[in-house]
Enzyme design. Structure first.
Site, PDB file in Angstrom:
ATOM      1  CE1 TYR A  39       6.400   8.466  -3.765  1.00 22.15           C
ATOM      2  CE2 TYR A  39       5.085   6.417  -3.297  1.00 22.15           C
ATOM      3  CZ  TYR A  39       5.380   7.733  -4.003  1.00 22.15           C
ATOM      4  OH  TYR A  39       4.147   8.396  -4.380  1.00 22.15           O
ATOM      5  CB  VAL A  93      -0.919   2.667   0.378  1.00 22.02           C
ATOM      6  CG1 VAL A  93       0.816   2.414  -0.140  1.00 22.02           C
ATOM      7  CG2 VAL A  93      -1.060   2.976   1.902  1.00 22.02           C
ATOM      8  CB  SER A 121      -4.698   3.634  -4.048  1.00 13.70           C
ATOM      9  OG  SER A 121      -3.684   4.943  -5.195  1.00 13.70           O
ATOM     10  CE1 TYR A 145      -4.883  11.575  -3.995  1.00 14.00           C
ATOM     11  CE2 TYR A 145      -3.784   9.745  -5.176  1.00 14.00           C
ATOM     12  CZ  TYR A 145      -3.779  11.033  -4.682  1.00 14.00           C
ATOM     13  OH  TYR A 145      -3.080  10.825  -2.798  1.00 14.00           O
ATOM     14  CB  THR A 171      -7.859  11.546  -1.550  1.00 11.08           C
ATOM     15  OG1 THR A 171      -7.612  10.189  -1.438  1.00 11.08           O
ATOM     16  CG2 THR A 171      -6.619  12.187  -1.003  1.00 11.08           C
ATOM     17  NE  ARG A 180       5.012  13.589  -1.440  1.00 10.48           N
ATOM     18  CZ  ARG A 180       4.304  12.619  -1.784  1.00 10.48           C
ATOM     19  NH1 ARG A 180       4.389  11.111  -2.148  1.00 10.48           N
ATOM     20  NH2 ARG A 180       2.622  12.137  -1.670  1.00 10.48           N
ATOM     21  CE  LYS A 250      -6.355   8.933   2.987  1.00 11.49           C
ATOM     22  NZ  LYS A 250      -4.648   8.962   2.465  1.00 11.49           N
ATOM     23  CB  SER A 272      -5.729  11.699   6.400  1.00 11.89           C
ATOM     24  OG  SER A 272      -4.689  10.980   6.195  1.00 11.89           O
ATOM     25  CG  HIS A 274      -1.410  12.203   1.599  1.00 11.56           C
ATOM     26  ND1 HIS A 274      -2.308  12.221   0.723  1.00 11.56           N
ATOM     27  CD2 HIS A 274      -0.900  10.866   1.154  1.00 11.56           C
ATOM     28  CE1 HIS A 274      -2.413  11.835  -0.288  1.00 11.56           C
ATOM     29  NE2 HIS A 274      -1.213  10.517  -0.463  1.00 11.56           N
ATOM     30  N   GLY A 307       0.231   7.919  11.816  1.00 14.26           N
ATOM     31  CA  GLY A 307       0.844   8.070  12.165  1.00 14.26           C
ATOM     32  C   GLY A 307       0.142   7.047  13.408  1.00 14.26           C
ATOM     33  CB  VAL A 308      -2.776   4.801  14.000  1.00 13.32           C
ATOM     34  CG1 VAL A 308      -2.901   3.543  14.726  1.00 13.32           C
ATOM     35  CG2 VAL A 308      -3.657   6.195  13.416  1.00 13.32           C
TER      36      VAL A 308
HETATM   37  C1  LIG Z   1       3.441   5.044  -1.045  1.00  9.19           C
HETATM   38  C2  LIG Z   1       2.525   5.580  -0.006  1.00  9.19           C
HETATM   39  C3  LIG Z   1       0.898   5.856  -0.656  1.00  9.19           C
HETATM   40  C4  LIG Z   1       0.503   6.264  -0.333  1.00  9.19           C
HETATM   41  N1  LIG Z   1      -0.242   6.330  -1.652  1.00  9.19           N
HETATM   42  C5  LIG Z   1      -2.212   7.294  -1.695  1.00  9.19           C
HETATM   43  C6  LIG Z   1      -3.330   7.062  -2.364  1.00  9.19           C
HETATM   44  O1  LIG Z   1      -2.286   6.882  -3.679  1.00  9.19           O
HETATM   45  N2  LIG Z   1      -4.122   7.202  -2.207  1.00  9.19           N
HETATM   46  C7  LIG Z   1      -4.663   8.387  -0.943  1.00  9.19           C
HETATM   47  O2  LIG Z   1      -5.063   8.969  -0.869  1.00  9.19           O
HETATM   48  N3  LIG Z   1      -3.616   8.450   0.377  1.00  9.19           N
HETATM   49  C8  LIG Z   1      -2.028   7.918  -0.186  1.00  9.19           C
HETATM   50  N4  LIG Z   1      -1.179   7.856   0.787  1.00  9.19           N
HETATM   51  C9  LIG Z   1      -1.696   8.033   2.148  1.00  9.19           C
HETATM   52  C10 LIG Z   1      -2.207   7.100   3.155  1.00  9.19           C
HETATM   53  O3  LIG Z   1      -3.743   6.954   2.366  1.00  9.19           O
HETATM   54  C11 LIG Z   1      -2.279   7.636   4.264  1.00  9.19           C
HETATM   55  O4  LIG Z   1      -3.365   8.656   4.730  1.00  9.19           O
HETATM   56  C12 LIG Z   1      -0.697   7.489   5.086  1.00  9.19           C
HETATM   57  O5  LIG Z   1      -0.048   6.347   5.171  1.00  9.19           O
HETATM   58  C13 LIG Z   1      -1.348   7.237   6.651  1.00  9.19           C
HETATM   59  O6  LIG Z   1       0.075   7.624   7.571  1.00  9.19           O
HETATM   60  P1  LIG Z   1       0.660   6.510   8.428  1.00  9.19           P
HETATM   61  O7  LIG Z   1       1.437   5.873   6.512  1.00  9.19           O
HETATM   62  O8  LIG Z   1       1.466   7.506   9.432  1.00  9.19           O
HETATM   63  O9  LIG Z   1      -0.378   5.320   8.616  1.00  9.19           O
HETATM   64  C14 LIG Z   1       0.086   7.387   0.696  1.00  9.19           C
HETATM   65  C15 LIG Z   1       0.799   6.867   1.752  1.00  9.19           C
HETATM   66  C16 LIG Z   1       2.337   5.881   1.551  1.00  9.19           C
HETATM   67  C17 LIG Z   1       2.884   5.699   2.659  1.00  9.19           C
HETATM   68  O1  LIG Z   2       2.564   9.048  -2.742  1.00 14.02           O
HETATM   69  C1  LIG Z   2       1.524   9.731  -2.272  1.00 14.02           C
HETATM   70  O2  LIG Z   2       1.650   9.889  -1.494  1.00 14.02           O
HETATM   71  C2  LIG Z   2       0.452   9.396  -3.419  1.00 14.02           C
HETATM   72  O3  LIG Z   2      -0.784   9.886  -2.255  1.00 14.02           O
HETATM   73  C3  LIG Z   2       0.714   9.710  -4.277  1.00 14.02           C
HETATM   74  C4  LIG Z   2      -0.151  10.905  -4.768  1.00 14.02           C
HETATM   75  C5  LIG Z   2      -0.017  10.891  -6.724  1.00 14.02           C
HETATM   76  C6  LIG Z   2       0.409   9.929  -7.160  1.00 14.02           C
HETATM   77  C7  LIG Z   2       1.108   9.403  -6.929  1.00 14.02           C
HETATM   78  C8  LIG Z   2       1.382   8.845  -5.474  1.00 14.02           C
END
Ligand SMILES: Cc1cc2nc3c(=O)[nH]c(=O)nc-3n(C[C@H](O)[C@H](O)[C@H](O)COP(=O)(O)O)c2cc1C
Ligand SMILES: O=C(O)C(=O)c1ccccc1
Length: 377
Positions: A39, A93, A121, A145, A171, A180, A250, A272, A274, A307-308
């Site tokens: 995930y 996250v 988040s 969200y 976001t 996914r 975002k 971003s 995401h 990707g950072v």
């Molecule tokens: C496991 C996971 C959960 C995430 N959940 C959210 C979230 O709840 N809300 C959101 O705006 N972005 C979410 N993101 C995206 C991150 O905010 C971010 O844009 C992304 O991880 C950046 O990329 P990187 O993982 O390559 O650094 C999630 C990313 C991951 C890996």
């Molecule tokens: O998994 C994610 O990247 C995420 O942003 C998300 C969005 C909605 C519900 C749960 C996670």
């Protein structure tokens, strides 16, 4: 302590902590179950966006300058009227209880200790009130969200104001969940397992609207509310009117959307995709940055994520015009490996590599980093 001391401190026999992103990822894979690891690690679809994020960084090379006295480095930035010692933020996250029982409060405590802004988040395991209590002196932003029942969105924003959050990060790239494939392969949904309970179950409007108090109703209602494809700029304008907090958007990738954000009075932009988890086949986040920086022209802060993974990546993003960067997966792996201490190690290593790189490139400040010359291979 000098920078080289830090590198050498990491070279010792007992308990080495992974520094390279690939090592962090590998260690997290060994520690976590297949479902949660997949995930976190995977991207949507065929993972072209995920690959593009890294390719974008690797296409650029720095042309360093020398003999410029880099003995005094100032890596501080200003955001939300405050000064922070590093150009890093924690990306939002969700569902951190999946990686470690200490969840979001552990990350917020690391953020507090390092003076790095923390974006919490909506889909957190712990609520924003719990996080505020755990790390009262952290600078916290609330990632929203939108909920289909928009009274829930406004209720959450009001709670964020009361709980001392400094901004709302809306976001915009997730009006529905991305495709996914890895999660289907693993038959894994953290949402269905209840890892996103924190903010919803403590929300009076959300709980009031539930048909009953069963676990299944809560899960169904979260999933139903996260789906909001009807959202437009009108909702953004309304949100802007109903909160005094600054609003960051975002997920901006197109310069025309950056322009619309400015026209709608938005206070900051997060470039971003995401982390490659939403639309597949999308431009690398870093490749989207220059044209957005050009449109924004310094009027609001531009933050980059996706990707950072190292200090060099931070430097390249700044050289292409970002004001700051947000880190996602690296800190999540740190959390999985060693809780709060793991999060701190990961962020410190990225920061220390950034400082060494800044100096070796011939720059002494963030402003100078933004003037460095990059070439695209
Ligand atoms: C496991 C996971 C959960 C995430 N959940 C959210 C979230 O709840 N809300 C959101 O705006 N972005 C979410 N993101 C995206 C991150 O905010 C971010 O844009 C992304 O991880 C950046 O990329 P990187 O993982 O390559 O650094 C999630 C990313 C991951 C890996
Ligand atoms: O998994 C994610 O990247 C995420 O942003 C998300 C969005 C909605 C519900 C749960 C996670």
């Amino acid at each position: 302590m000098t920078n080289s001391d830090l590198l050498l401190q990491n070279i010792k026999a007992e308990k080495p902590f992974p520094i390279a992103f690939s090592d962090l990822e590998k260690a997290a894979k060994e520690k976590l179950e297949v479902g949660p690891f997949g995930y976190i690690q995977s991207g949507a679809g065929n993972e072209q966006t995920l690959r593009n994020n890294r390719t974008a960084f690797e296409k650029y090379s720095i042309t360093p300058r020398f003999l410029r006295d880099v003995s005094q480095l100032d890596t501080s930035i200003s955001l939300f009227g405050k000064t922070f010692p590093t150009p890093l933020l924690f990306a939002p996250v969700g569902m951190n209880g999946m990686e470690h029982p200490d969840g979001e409060p552990a990350v917020a405590k690391a953020a507090e200790k390092l003076s790095i802004p923390y974006i919490q988040s909506t889909v957190s395991t712990y609520s924003m009130e719990d996080v505020a209590k755990a790390a009262p002196n952290s600078t916290r932003l609330f990632q929203l969200y939108w909920s289909k029942n928009e009274d829930i969105s406004y209720s959450m924003v009001e709670r964020a104001e009361k709980a001392g959050f400094s901004a709302i990060v809306l976001t915009i790239d997730t009006v529905m969940l991305g495709w996914r494939t890895e999660d289907v392969r693993n038959q894994f949904s953290p949402l269905k397992l209840g890892f996103a309970k924190g903010n919803y179950m403590q929300d009076p409007v959300f709980t009031e609207a539930l048909p009953d108090d069963s676990f299944d109703s809560y899960v169904a209602s979260v999933i139903d509310n996260i789906y909001h494809p009807h959202m437009t700029w009108e909702h953004v304008a309304e949100l802007k009117m109903r909160t005094t907090l600054p609003i960051y958007l975002k997920g901006i990738l197109h310069p025309d959307d950056a322009q619309l954000a400015l026209e709608n009075g938005i206070d900051g932009i997060i470039v971003s995709n995401h982390g490659g988890r939403q639309l597949d086949g999308v431009i690398g986040s870093l490749d989207a940055l220059p044209s957005i920086v050009e449109v924004v022209a310094g009027r609001v802060p531009v933050i980059l994520d996706s990707g950072v993974y190292s200090g060099i990546d931070v430097l390249k993003a700044l050289a292409l015009g970002a004001d700051a960067v947000a880190i996602g997966r690296p800190f999540v792996y740190g959390l999985a490996l060693a809780g709060q201490a793991g999060v701190e190690q990961v962020m410190q290593n990225i920061y220390e590599e950034f400082k060494v790189s800044l100096a070796l490139a011939g720059a002494s400040s963030i402003a100078e980093a933004r003037k460095l010359q990059l070439v695209k291979a």
